[in-house]
Design an enzyme around this catalytic site. Structure first.
Site, PDB file in Angstrom:
ATOM      1  N   TYR A  49       0.817  -1.212   0.000  1.00  0.00           N
ATOM      2  CA  TYR A  49       0.000   0.000   0.000  1.00  0.00           C
ATOM      3  C   TYR A  49       0.856   1.271   0.000  1.00  0.00           C
ATOM      4  O   TYR A  49       0.379   2.344   0.378  1.00  0.00           O
ATOM      5  CB  TYR A  49      -0.955  -0.004   1.201  1.00  0.00           C
ATOM      6  CG  TYR A  49      -2.179  -0.887   1.002  1.00  0.00           C
ATOM      7  CD1 TYR A  49      -3.014  -0.728  -0.112  1.00  0.00           C
ATOM      8  CD2 TYR A  49      -2.526  -1.860   1.943  1.00  0.00           C
ATOM      9  CE1 TYR A  49      -4.137  -1.520  -0.287  1.00  0.00           C
ATOM     10  CE2 TYR A  49      -3.656  -2.662   1.768  1.00  0.00           C
ATOM     11  CZ  TYR A  49      -4.465  -2.479   0.651  1.00  0.00           C
ATOM     12  OH  TYR A  49      -5.588  -3.254   0.472  1.00  0.00           O
ATOM     13  N   PHE A  57      -5.830   7.663   6.113  1.00  0.00           N
ATOM     14  CA  PHE A  57      -6.295   6.316   6.433  1.00  0.00           C
ATOM     15  C   PHE A  57      -5.176   5.267   6.405  1.00  0.00           C
ATOM     16  O   PHE A  57      -5.419   4.099   6.653  1.00  0.00           O
ATOM     17  CB  PHE A  57      -7.422   5.904   5.466  1.00  0.00           C
ATOM     18  CG  PHE A  57      -7.042   5.917   4.007  1.00  0.00           C
ATOM     19  CD1 PHE A  57      -6.435   4.816   3.408  1.00  0.00           C
ATOM     20  CD2 PHE A  57      -7.290   7.039   3.221  1.00  0.00           C
ATOM     21  CE1 PHE A  57      -6.078   4.823   2.069  1.00  0.00           C
ATOM     22  CE2 PHE A  57      -6.934   7.071   1.868  1.00  0.00           C
ATOM     23  CZ  PHE A  57      -6.322   5.955   1.294  1.00  0.00           C
ATOM     24  N   THR A  91     -14.669   0.694  -4.766  1.00  0.00           N
ATOM     25  CA  THR A  91     -13.853   0.696  -3.540  1.00  0.00           C
ATOM     26  C   THR A  91     -14.702   1.015  -2.317  1.00  0.00           C
ATOM     27  O   THR A  91     -14.621   0.344  -1.290  1.00  0.00           O
ATOM     28  CB  THR A  91     -12.723   1.748  -3.670  1.00  0.00           C
ATOM     29  OG1 THR A  91     -11.968   1.455  -4.838  1.00  0.00           O
ATOM     30  CG2 THR A  91     -11.828   1.750  -2.444  1.00  0.00           C
ATOM     31  N   ASN A 112     -13.827  -3.561   2.939  1.00  0.00           N
ATOM     32  CA  ASN A 112     -14.400  -3.843   1.611  1.00  0.00           C
ATOM     33  C   ASN A 112     -13.986  -5.201   1.039  1.00  0.00           C
ATOM     34  O   ASN A 112     -14.061  -5.446  -0.160  1.00  0.00           O
ATOM     35  CB  ASN A 112     -14.130  -2.680   0.645  1.00  0.00           C
ATOM     36  CG  ASN A 112     -12.649  -2.452   0.402  1.00  0.00           C
ATOM     37  OD1 ASN A 112     -11.810  -3.245   0.828  1.00  0.00           O
ATOM     38  ND2 ASN A 112     -12.326  -1.377  -0.284  1.00  0.00           N
ATOM     39  N   HIS A 115      -9.163  -7.154  -2.427  1.00  0.00           N
ATOM     40  CA  HIS A 115      -8.276  -6.276  -3.198  1.00  0.00           C
ATOM     41  C   HIS A 115      -8.097  -6.841  -4.591  1.00  0.00           C
ATOM     42  O   HIS A 115      -7.957  -8.057  -4.760  1.00  0.00           O
ATOM     43  CB  HIS A 115      -6.894  -6.182  -2.528  1.00  0.00           C
ATOM     44  CG  HIS A 115      -5.839  -5.564  -3.421  1.00  0.00           C
ATOM     45  ND1 HIS A 115      -5.665  -4.202  -3.515  1.00  0.00           N
ATOM     46  CD2 HIS A 115      -4.954  -6.128  -4.288  1.00  0.00           C
ATOM     47  CE1 HIS A 115      -4.697  -3.956  -4.406  1.00  0.00           C
ATOM     48  NE2 HIS A 115      -4.240  -5.100  -4.881  1.00  0.00           N
ATOM     49  N   GLU A 126       2.601  -6.330  -8.191  1.00  0.00           N
ATOM     50  CA  GLU A 126       1.968  -6.896  -6.990  1.00  0.00           C
ATOM     51  C   GLU A 126       2.107  -8.418  -6.968  1.00  0.00           C
ATOM     52  O   GLU A 126       2.348  -9.004  -5.909  1.00  0.00           O
ATOM     53  CB  GLU A 126       0.483  -6.500  -6.938  1.00  0.00           C
ATOM     54  CG  GLU A 126       0.287  -5.006  -6.681  1.00  0.00           C
ATOM     55  CD  GLU A 126      -1.177  -4.597  -6.605  1.00  0.00           C
ATOM     56  OE1 GLU A 126      -2.059  -5.447  -6.847  1.00  0.00           O
ATOM     57  OE2 GLU A 126      -1.443  -3.412  -6.293  1.00  0.00           O
TER      58      GLU A 126
HETATM   59  P1  DAT Z   1      -8.892  -0.190  -4.167  1.00  0.00           P
HETATM   60  O1  DAT Z   1      -8.781  -1.133  -2.994  1.00  0.00           O
HETATM   61  O2  DAT Z   1     -10.269  -0.212  -4.769  1.00  0.00           O
HETATM   62  O3  DAT Z   1      -7.801  -0.362  -5.186  1.00  0.00           O
HETATM   63  P2  DAT Z   1      -7.445   2.161  -3.264  1.00  0.00           P
HETATM   64  O4  DAT Z   1      -6.217   1.558  -3.854  1.00  0.00           O
HETATM   65  O5  DAT Z   1      -7.762   3.578  -3.607  1.00  0.00           O
HETATM   66  O6  DAT Z   1      -8.736   1.291  -3.564  1.00  0.00           O
HETATM   67  O7  DAT Z   1      -7.325   2.103  -1.677  1.00  0.00           O
HETATM   68  C1  DAT Z   1      -6.826   0.948  -1.039  1.00  0.00           C
HETATM   69  C2  DAT Z   1      -7.676   0.655   0.163  1.00  0.00           C
HETATM   70  O8  DAT Z   1      -7.545   1.703   1.107  1.00  0.00           O
HETATM   71  C3  DAT Z   1      -9.170   0.570  -0.127  1.00  0.00           C
HETATM   72  O9  DAT Z   1      -9.554  -0.726  -0.516  1.00  0.00           O
HETATM   73  C4  DAT Z   1      -9.770   0.970   1.176  1.00  0.00           C
HETATM   74  C5  DAT Z   1      -8.780   1.942   1.758  1.00  0.00           C
HETATM   75  N1  DAT Z   1      -9.177   3.328   1.488  1.00  0.00           N
HETATM   76  C6  DAT Z   1      -9.025   4.001   0.321  1.00  0.00           C
HETATM   77  N2  DAT Z   1      -9.511   5.246   0.407  1.00  0.00           N
HETATM   78  C7  DAT Z   1      -9.953   5.365   1.690  1.00  0.00           C
HETATM   79  C8  DAT Z   1     -10.558   6.411   2.425  1.00  0.00           C
HETATM   80  N3  DAT Z   1     -10.812   7.596   1.879  1.00  0.00           N
HETATM   81  N4  DAT Z   1     -10.892   6.148   3.716  1.00  0.00           N
HETATM   82  C9  DAT Z   1     -10.655   4.950   4.291  1.00  0.00           C
HETATM   83  N5  DAT Z   1     -10.085   3.918   3.645  1.00  0.00           N
HETATM   84  C10 DAT Z   1      -9.738   4.125   2.373  1.00  0.00           C
HETATM   85 MG    MG Z   2      -5.799   0.012  -5.144  1.00  0.00          MG
END
Ligand code: DAT
Ligand code: MG
Length: 150
Positions: A49, A57, A91, A112, A115, A126
């Site tokens: 991440y 977050f 997401t 959620n 991944h 990844e």
């Molecule tokens: P995804 O998992 O759909 O690729 P992402 O890469 O933007 O989404 O974010 C990774 C994870 O981080 C996501 O599954 C949940 C968490 N996340 C993202 N944006 C967030 C937010 N605004 N508040 C809380 N958790 C968040």
């Molecule tokens: Mg992502």
């Protein structure tokens, strides 16, 4: 054939939804090319991440993803990255469409369930982060011709 990395996150494991999530993706036509149960440590979580480091977050995300064993999978198929993400749903699970994994089984962004890599380039990186070369197996199935026309 395109591959993507899928993680069944701690909430998916703890809620007993691993089978359901795998079932959704497998029935869609994606082929399991790699699979393992792992407990991510903080270092792996921060690498996976890394793009979110510094966001509000981030710390919660690292604690959540390291809070339970997870299943890591490599799924293969035509357009696997996009197909997987569409099958997962948005997401923010609260906005995810019914019929998607998140839209049927989750309700917040922070829990959620699953991944999926967001681009073919990130998928390659990844997959390399979670799997050794010999742990990913490409193979044919007798049913391939009923899933993908040639
Ligand atoms: P995804 O998992 O759909 O690729 P992402 O890469 O933007 O989404 O974010 C990774 C994870 O981080 C996501 O599954 C949940 C968490 N996340 C993202 N944006 C967030 C937010 N605004 N508040 C809380 N958790 C968040
Ligand atoms: Mg992502």
């Amino acid at each position: 054939m395109e591959q993507t990395l899928v993680l069944i996150k701690p909430d998916g494991m703890q809620r007993g939804l691993a089978g359901t999530i795998i079932d959704r993706l497998e029935r869609r036509g994606l082929k399991i090319a790699g699979m393992k149960l792992i407990h991510m440590d903080e270092a792996l979580a921060k690498r996976h991440y890394g793009i979110h480091e510094g966001k509000p977050f981030f710390n919660d995300l690292v604690s959540y993803i390291t809070s339970s064993p997870i299943i890591a999978m490599v799924l293969e198929g035509p357009n696997a990255v996009e197909v997987t993400r569409k099958t997962m749903g948005e997401t923010n699970a609260g906005n995810a469409a019914p019929g998607t994994i998140r839209g049927d089984y989750a309700i917040t962004i922070g829990r959620n369930l699953v991944h999926g890599s967001d681009s073919p380039e990130n998928a390659v990186n990844e997959i390399n982060l979670f799997f050794k070369k010999e742990e990913v197996i490409s193979y044919g199935k007798d049913t391939d011709k009923w899933v993908i026309e040639s």
